[in-house]
Design a protein around this motif. Structure first.
Motif, PDB file in Angstrom:
ATOM      1  N   VAL A   1      -5.803   3.825   4.879  1.00  0.00           N
ATOM      2  CA  VAL A   1      -7.132   4.081   4.329  1.00  0.00           C
ATOM      3  C   VAL A   1      -7.307   5.564   4.025  1.00  0.00           C
ATOM      4  O   VAL A   1      -7.833   5.945   2.974  1.00  0.00           O
ATOM      5  CB  VAL A   1      -8.214   3.591   5.310  1.00  0.00           C
ATOM      6  CG1 VAL A   1      -9.602   4.027   4.850  1.00  0.00           C
ATOM      7  CG2 VAL A   1      -8.157   2.080   5.453  1.00  0.00           C
ATOM      8  N   ALA A   2      -6.851   6.421   4.939  1.00  0.00           N
ATOM      9  CA  ALA A   2      -7.061   7.862   4.790  1.00  0.00           C
ATOM     10  C   ALA A   2      -6.388   8.414   3.540  1.00  0.00           C
ATOM     11  O   ALA A   2      -6.933   9.319   2.881  1.00  0.00           O
ATOM     12  CB  ALA A   2      -6.549   8.594   6.036  1.00  0.00           C
ATOM     13  N   PHE A   3      -5.224   7.896   3.185  1.00  0.00           N
ATOM     14  CA  PHE A   3      -4.477   8.451   2.048  1.00  0.00           C
ATOM     15  C   PHE A   3      -4.626   7.621   0.774  1.00  0.00           C
ATOM     16  O   PHE A   3      -4.724   8.181  -0.319  1.00  0.00           O
ATOM     17  CB  PHE A   3      -2.999   8.588   2.407  1.00  0.00           C
ATOM     18  CG  PHE A   3      -2.724   9.659   3.415  1.00  0.00           C
ATOM     19  CD1 PHE A   3      -2.770  10.994   3.062  1.00  0.00           C
ATOM     20  CD2 PHE A   3      -2.451   9.341   4.732  1.00  0.00           C
ATOM     21  CE1 PHE A   3      -2.533  11.998   3.985  1.00  0.00           C
ATOM     22  CE2 PHE A   3      -2.214  10.334   5.682  1.00  0.00           C
ATOM     23  CZ  PHE A   3      -2.252  11.664   5.306  1.00  0.00           C
ATOM     24  N   ALA A   4      -4.655   6.294   0.884  1.00  0.00           N
ATOM     25  CA  ALA A   4      -4.712   5.460  -0.312  1.00  0.00           C
ATOM     26  C   ALA A   4      -6.080   5.495  -0.986  1.00  0.00           C
ATOM     27  O   ALA A   4      -6.173   5.330  -2.207  1.00  0.00           O
ATOM     28  CB  ALA A   4      -4.343   4.020   0.032  1.00  0.00           C
ATOM     29  N   ALA A   5      -7.129   5.708  -0.213  1.00  0.00           N
ATOM     30  CA  ALA A   5      -8.485   5.712  -0.779  1.00  0.00           C
ATOM     31  C   ALA A   5      -9.014   7.123  -1.001  1.00  0.00           C
ATOM     32  O   ALA A   5     -10.220   7.310  -1.190  1.00  0.00           O
ATOM     33  CB  ALA A   5      -9.437   4.945   0.140  1.00  0.00           C
ATOM     34  N   ALA A   6      -8.134   8.114  -1.013  1.00  0.00           N
ATOM     35  CA  ALA A   6      -8.554   9.518  -1.106  1.00  0.00           C
ATOM     36  C   ALA A   6      -8.831   9.936  -2.547  1.00  0.00           C
ATOM     37  O   ALA A   6      -8.207  10.855  -3.086  1.00  0.00           O
ATOM     38  CB  ALA A   6      -7.496  10.430  -0.479  1.00  0.00           C
TER      39      ALA A   6
ATOM     40  N   LEU B   1      -3.140  10.741  -7.061  1.00  0.00           N
ATOM     41  CA  LEU B   1      -3.561  11.108  -5.717  1.00  0.00           C
ATOM     42  C   LEU B   1      -2.961  12.444  -5.331  1.00  0.00           C
ATOM     43  O   LEU B   1      -1.815  12.744  -5.690  1.00  0.00           O
ATOM     44  CB  LEU B   1      -3.116  10.051  -4.693  1.00  0.00           C
ATOM     45  CG  LEU B   1      -3.922   8.752  -4.573  1.00  0.00           C
ATOM     46  CD1 LEU B   1      -3.274   7.834  -3.541  1.00  0.00           C
ATOM     47  CD2 LEU B   1      -5.364   9.028  -4.193  1.00  0.00           C
ATOM     48  N   LYS B   2      -3.748  13.242  -4.605  1.00  0.00           N
ATOM     49  CA  LYS B   2      -3.264  14.494  -4.035  1.00  0.00           C
ATOM     50  C   LYS B   2      -3.361  14.384  -2.523  1.00  0.00           C
ATOM     51  O   LYS B   2      -4.458  14.483  -1.965  1.00  0.00           O
ATOM     52  CB  LYS B   2      -4.088  15.668  -4.543  1.00  0.00           C
ATOM     53  CG  LYS B   2      -3.973  15.917  -6.040  1.00  0.00           C
ATOM     54  CD  LYS B   2      -4.803  17.110  -6.460  1.00  0.00           C
ATOM     55  CE  LYS B   2      -4.680  17.362  -7.960  1.00  0.00           C
ATOM     56  NZ  LYS B   2      -5.506  18.530  -8.389  1.00  0.00           N
ATOM     57  N   PRO B   3      -2.242  14.125  -1.844  1.00  0.00           N
ATOM     58  CA  PRO B   3      -2.309  13.940  -0.386  1.00  0.00           C
ATOM     59  C   PRO B   3      -2.907  15.165   0.298  1.00  0.00           C
ATOM     60  O   PRO B   3      -2.501  16.305   0.075  1.00  0.00           O
ATOM     61  CB  PRO B   3      -0.838  13.741   0.009  1.00  0.00           C
ATOM     62  CG  PRO B   3      -0.153  13.317  -1.247  1.00  0.00           C
ATOM     63  CD  PRO B   3      -0.878  13.997  -2.371  1.00  0.00           C
ATOM     64  N   THR B   4      -3.905  14.920   1.126  1.00  0.00           N
ATOM     65  CA  THR B   4      -4.595  15.968   1.869  1.00  0.00           C
ATOM     66  C   THR B   4      -4.713  15.535   3.316  1.00  0.00           C
ATOM     67  O   THR B   4      -5.109  14.393   3.600  1.00  0.00           O
ATOM     68  CB  THR B   4      -5.990  16.231   1.281  1.00  0.00           C
ATOM     69  OG1 THR B   4      -5.861  16.566  -0.105  1.00  0.00           O
ATOM     70  CG2 THR B   4      -6.672  17.370   2.007  1.00  0.00           C
ATOM     71  N   LEU B   5      -4.379  16.428   4.222  1.00  0.00           N
ATOM     72  CA  LEU B   5      -4.421  16.110   5.646  1.00  0.00           C
ATOM     73  C   LEU B   5      -5.806  16.461   6.191  1.00  0.00           C
ATOM     74  O   LEU B   5      -6.144  17.640   6.354  1.00  0.00           O
ATOM     75  CB  LEU B   5      -3.335  16.879   6.397  1.00  0.00           C
ATOM     76  CG  LEU B   5      -3.139  16.498   7.869  1.00  0.00           C
ATOM     77  CD1 LEU B   5      -2.634  15.057   7.970  1.00  0.00           C
ATOM     78  CD2 LEU B   5      -2.150  17.447   8.535  1.00  0.00           C
TER      79      LEU B   5
ATOM     80  N   THR C   1       0.832  -1.206   0.000  1.00  0.00           N
ATOM     81  CA  THR C   1       0.000   0.000   0.000  1.00  0.00           C
ATOM     82  C   THR C   1       0.864   1.252   0.000  1.00  0.00           C
ATOM     83  O   THR C   1       0.603   2.208  -0.750  1.00  0.00           O
ATOM     84  CB  THR C   1      -0.934   0.006   1.221  1.00  0.00           C
ATOM     85  OG1 THR C   1      -1.775  -1.142   1.180  1.00  0.00           O
ATOM     86  CG2 THR C   1      -1.793   1.263   1.243  1.00  0.00           C
ATOM     87  N   LEU C   2       1.899   1.265   0.829  1.00  0.00           N
ATOM     88  CA  LEU C   2       2.795   2.427   0.870  1.00  0.00           C
ATOM     89  C   LEU C   2       3.448   2.652  -0.496  1.00  0.00           C
ATOM     90  O   LEU C   2       3.556   3.794  -0.961  1.00  0.00           O
ATOM     91  CB  LEU C   2       3.862   2.217   1.944  1.00  0.00           C
ATOM     92  CG  LEU C   2       3.383   2.167   3.394  1.00  0.00           C
ATOM     93  CD1 LEU C   2       4.566   1.951   4.334  1.00  0.00           C
ATOM     94  CD2 LEU C   2       2.642   3.450   3.762  1.00  0.00           C
ATOM     95  N   LEU C   3       3.877   1.559  -1.131  1.00  0.00           N
ATOM     96  CA  LEU C   3       4.509   1.689  -2.440  1.00  0.00           C
ATOM     97  C   LEU C   3       3.526   2.232  -3.473  1.00  0.00           C
ATOM     98  O   LEU C   3       3.862   3.133  -4.256  1.00  0.00           O
ATOM     99  CB  LEU C   3       5.048   0.322  -2.883  1.00  0.00           C
ATOM    100  CG  LEU C   3       5.655   0.250  -4.288  1.00  0.00           C
ATOM    101  CD1 LEU C   3       6.858   1.188  -4.399  1.00  0.00           C
ATOM    102  CD2 LEU C   3       6.049  -1.186  -4.629  1.00  0.00           C
ATOM    103  N   CYS C   4       2.310   1.711  -3.465  1.00  0.00           N
ATOM    104  CA  CYS C   4       1.306   2.156  -4.446  1.00  0.00           C
ATOM    105  C   CYS C   4       0.894   3.602  -4.207  1.00  0.00           C
ATOM    106  O   CYS C   4       0.639   4.347  -5.169  1.00  0.00           O
ATOM    107  CB  CYS C   4       0.085   1.236  -4.389  1.00  0.00           C
ATOM    108  SG  CYS C   4       0.402  -0.431  -5.000  1.00  0.00           S
ATOM    109  N   VAL C   5       0.821   4.020  -2.944  1.00  0.00           N
ATOM    110  CA  VAL C   5       0.501   5.419  -2.651  1.00  0.00           C
ATOM    111  C   VAL C   5       1.581   6.331  -3.202  1.00  0.00           C
ATOM    112  O   VAL C   5       1.297   7.370  -3.823  1.00  0.00           O
ATOM    113  CB  VAL C   5       0.327   5.628  -1.135  1.00  0.00           C
ATOM    114  CG1 VAL C   5       0.283   7.117  -0.793  1.00  0.00           C
ATOM    115  CG2 VAL C   5      -0.949   4.959  -0.654  1.00  0.00           C
ATOM    116  N   ALA C   6       2.845   5.941  -3.001  1.00  0.00           N
ATOM    117  CA  ALA C   6       3.947   6.754  -3.522  1.00  0.00           C
ATOM    118  C   ALA C   6       3.885   6.841  -5.051  1.00  0.00           C
ATOM    119  O   ALA C   6       4.084   7.917  -5.632  1.00  0.00           O
ATOM    120  CB  ALA C   6       5.278   6.156  -3.069  1.00  0.00           C
ATOM    121  N   LEU C   7       3.588   5.724  -5.707  1.00  0.00           N
ATOM    122  CA  LEU C   7       3.495   5.740  -7.166  1.00  0.00           C
ATOM    123  C   LEU C   7       2.322   6.588  -7.642  1.00  0.00           C
ATOM    124  O   LEU C   7       2.437   7.343  -8.619  1.00  0.00           O
ATOM    125  CB  LEU C   7       3.356   4.308  -7.693  1.00  0.00           C
ATOM    126  CG  LEU C   7       4.584   3.400  -7.520  1.00  0.00           C
ATOM    127  CD1 LEU C   7       4.279   1.994  -8.003  1.00  0.00           C
ATOM    128  CD2 LEU C   7       5.786   3.968  -8.271  1.00  0.00           C
TER     129      LEU C   7
END
Length: 497
Positions: A97-102, A50-54, A37-43
């Motif tokens: 979940v918070a970042f990968a499914a955003a 994806l646009k990381p949002t806090l 999951t971490l690898l796919c989020v980075a890719l």
């Protein structure tokens, strides 16, 4: 890509296939899925998918879990390694979940996964309820039968039947119904396994999935036509002069009947899911499960039909209340046990001067050897008053996000418009259900909280104007509300004697 990988991670955590599939035993599937999951989020971030949002609840959630680890280090250093790993796992699942499914697709995929897990566990529980009773061997120290039970093939009607000529002398035998995937009942109540081995927790998880199932079945919301100046409803353009007018056809000759029939057919699967979950809640004899089931259905009906929704809920409520839950001496004993646990929770708060006994230590400190059966008091007794406030702020921020997107004027897509009210209703059911369960660090709860954070990221990607924050005034009100709840519970316990 990251969304489906994190969905697989959630399914592994909930269903635990490595526990009933021998070929998967010993394989660190959860750790592998988390790393992937971490690898796919980075890719996905590099490829701008994806646009990381806090989201606002992320900070409060991490602060609460970190504070829980700190209180454990202060009060019970020997338990820090075990509890720290548990807290780190919960934090990892929540952040994944918070970042990968955003994204809109990610939120929809997550909803499909949570509903699918609820359907699988519900089906297992219903099949379990119709199996014949058989003798089951529990661990020597598991006198309540909450762990895994091994069938020995002998039929039975009571626990005494299993103690007649047992294959294992002095074995801890119970008379229960065996089920699929190595599951079994507990005191005749259906359940799953692992973190959902408690019938109450299974009922809550399934009830929380109902709004998501309904959202998946809803048609995409059509954009409204812009209103004419002055609020007048825009009229259809007049036909050109000389054009032949088509006569208005009756309902049976138009496509309205077909569209309505198609809508009814689309609703059949979700109706079946709701009915199956209701049957499972009744079979689990969970009073808190009945309350959550009626609450989420009631809120959904009211959102759909207003007054008619209240009437529909009144027809469903009485049968569920009549059939669901426990009664008699068993129910009275359970209620008295919960009251005693609440008293012990207040005693731990007083004894530690509001600091807490450490995460996961309530059972060791309790004379009954059980947890608080109330997530709010569990957070207060284990992580102190500060931890209780942080936990409440996590819940408040998680509910505020979908409510703001649902009722706000942001320009978001169909997925956000459909899932915002669904996640809001699901969290409302969770807030009600955890009042009766020890879900302060429950992975399923943090998946739903992560779904709220993912919805925030998906909505922000479509409309950058969306901004949900928790003000200092709201922080004061939430913390003050939690202290008021403590005072009211303390007064109630003194009144009960």
């Amino acid at each position: 890509m990251a969304a489906w990988v994190v969905c697989a991670l959630c399914a592994l955590v909930i269903l635990k296939p490595q526990e009933f599939i021998p070929a998967l035993e010993g394989i660190p599937l959860v750790h592998a899925a988390f790393g992937l999951t971490l690898l796919c989020v980075a890719l996905d971030v590099v490829w701008r998918r994806l646009k990381p949002t806090l989201a606002p609840q992320v900070v409060y959630a991490l602060a609460f879990l970190a504070w829980a680890a700190l209180t454990t280090a202060l009060k019970r250093p020997a338990a820090l390694e075990e509890r720290g790993l548990q807290l780190a796992t919960v934090a990892g699942v929540f952040l994944a979940v918070a970042f990968a499914a955003a994204s809109p697709r990610g939120v929809r995929a997550l909803a499909i996964t949570l509903v699918g897990c609820a359907v699988v566990t519900t089906a297992v529980a219903i099949v379990q309820a119709f199996q014949p009773y058989g003798c089951m061997l529990a661990a020597p120290d598991d006198w309540e039968g909450k762990g895994e039970l091994e069938p020995d093939g002998r039929p039975c009607e009571t626990n005494l039947d299993c103690r007649k000529d047992p294959p294992v002398p002095d074995g801890n035998y119970r008379c229960e119904r065996p089920g699929p995937l190595g599951t079994s009942t507990i005191d005749g109540r259906v359940r799953y396994r692992g973190s959902l081995a408690d019938p109450n927790e299974l009922s809550l998880m399934a009830g929380m999935s109902i709004p998501l199932a309904i959202a998946l079945a809803e048609r995409r919301v059509r954009r409204r036509a812009p209103a004419a100046p002055g609020g007048a409803v825009p009229r259809a353009p007049a036909p050109p002069r000389g054009a032949r007018l088509r006569p208005a056809l009756p309902l049976l000759l138009t496509d309205r009947l077909l569209s309505r029939a198609a809508a009814a057919l689309r609703a059949l699967p979700v109706v079946a899911v709701i009915a199956a979950i209701g049957a499972m809640v009744v079979l689990s004899r969970s009073r808190s499960g009945v309350i959550v089931y009626l609450a989420v259905l009631g809120l959904t009906f009211i959102r759909w039909s207003g007054t008619l929704g209240v009437v529909a809920a009144c027809f469903i409520g009485p049968p569920m209340l009549l059939l669901g839950g426990r009664s008699g001496d068993e129910a009275s004993e359970s209620s008295e046990e919960r009251v005693e646990l609440l008293r012990e929770a207040f005693e731990m708060i007083r004894r530690t001067r509001g600091i807490g006994v450490g995460a996961g230590q309530f059972g060791d400190e309790s004379s009954l050897g059980l947890t608080a059966h109330n997530a709010y008091l569990l957070a207060a007794s284990e992580t102190g008053l500060l931890g209780m406030c942080l936990f409440a702020l996590v819940l408040y921020a998680s509910i505020k996000v979908p409510l703001s997107i649902w009722l706000g004027d942001a320009e978001v897509g169909p997925a956000a418009r459909r899932f915002a009210p669904a996640i809001f209703v699901s969290l409302c059911g969770a807030l009600l259900g955890i009042f009766f369960l020890s879900w302060a660090y429950k992975d399923v709860l943090y998946m739903t909280l992560g779904a709220s954070a993912a919805l925030y990221g998906a909505a922000r990607a479509e409309d950058a104007r969306i901004s949900v924050r928790v003000s200092l005034r709201e922080v004061a009100l939430v913390c003050g509300g939690m202290f008021a709840v403590l005072v009211l519970l303390n007064v109630l316990l003194r009144f009960l004697g």
